[in-house]
Design a protein around this motif. Structure first.
Motif, short mmCIF file in Angstrom:
data_model
loop_
_atom_site.label_atom_id
_atom_site.label_comp_id
_atom_site.label_asym_id
_atom_site.label_seq_id
_atom_site.Cartn_x
_atom_site.Cartn_y
_atom_site.Cartn_z
N MET A 104 9.99 -2.54 -0.27
CA MET A 104 10.62 -2.37 -1.58
C MET A 104 11.84 -3.27 -1.75
SD MET A 104 10.39 1.70 -2.27
CE MET A 104 8.99 2.39 -3.13
N VAL A 134 10.54 -6.77 -2.50
CA VAL A 134 10.08 -6.89 -3.89
C VAL A 134 11.29 -7.01 -4.82
CG1 VAL A 134 8.96 -5.65 -5.79
CG2 VAL A 134 7.86 -5.76 -3.56
N TYR A 149 5.69 -9.44 -8.39
CA TYR A 149 4.93 -8.36 -9.00
C TYR A 149 3.80 -7.90 -8.09
CZ TYR A 149 2.41 -5.57 -12.35
OH TYR A 149 1.77 -4.52 -12.95
N ILE A 193 4.17 -4.72 -5.75
CA ILE A 193 4.26 -3.36 -6.27
C ILE A 193 2.97 -2.55 -6.03
CG2 ILE A 193 4.57 -1.98 -8.37
CD1 ILE A 193 6.45 -4.25 -9.34
N ASN A 237 3.04 0.72 -3.75
CA ASN A 237 2.84 2.02 -4.40
C ASN A 237 1.67 2.79 -3.79
OD1 ASN A 237 4.96 1.64 -6.13
ND2 ASN A 237 3.72 1.23 -7.93
N ASN A 279 2.33 5.23 -10.39
CA ASN A 279 2.10 4.04 -11.22
C ASN A 279 2.32 4.28 -12.71
OD1 ASN A 279 1.45 1.90 -9.43
ND2 ASN A 279 -0.41 3.00 -8.92
#
Length: 151
Positions: free
Chosen positions: A28, A31, A65, A68, A72, A93
């Motif tokens: 995370m 990102v 992107y 993610i 997730n 999401n």
């Protein structure tokens, strides 16, 4: 747009192993950091009218992107288990509902101000908020592990 899509696909393949080896927090943070770098380079590309920087931004945007979905997915299963994975993954999401209005917002802001600078700043703000949330989760995890040890 093709550059973004290509690097989004490549990044998805790359982020699965990153999550597997580095876990949630590092994934995370990576990102979020990539989104911040993307926004900063995009801002500079707009200011300098640099096509090279814009292409670099497209590459970074796709890679940012792309982190993610695998994060997730793995996060949902690791933290909430497999029993209700479909529901939990869908809830994790659900941010995509809000994100789907991003291009509309960007267009409206551009029409109003004649610039995307506010949107670029908003990307940075949301990336920082995401990184802070990730750090908060890590803090709560460490507290939970500490209290399990002393019981």
């Amino acid at each position: 747009v093709g550059i973004i899509s290509i690097f989004h696909a490549l990044g998805r393949v790359a982020f699965g192993p990153i999550y597997d080896s580095c876990r949630r927090s590092i994934s995370m943070q990576l990102v979020g950091s990539m989104f911040i770098a993307t926004a900063i380079i995009l801002f500079v590309a707009f200011k300098t009218h640099s096509l090279v920087l814009l292409i670099i931004t497209f590459v970074l945007c796709g890679l940012s992107y792309s982190g993610i979905p695998p994060t997730n997915s793995a996060f949902s299963r690791e933290y909430f288990g497999a029993k209700h994975y479909g529901v939990n993954f869908s809830l994790v999401n659900s941010n995509m509902i809000i994100a789907s209005f991003g291009s509309v917002l960007a267009g409206a802001v551009f029409d109003y101000t004649g610039s995307y600078n506010s949107i670029v700043l908003l990307i940075i703000v949301f990336a920082v908020i995401g990184m802070l949330c990730s750090m908060a989760i890590s803090h709560l995890e460490s507290k939970e592990k500490y209290f399990k040890k002393i019981k």
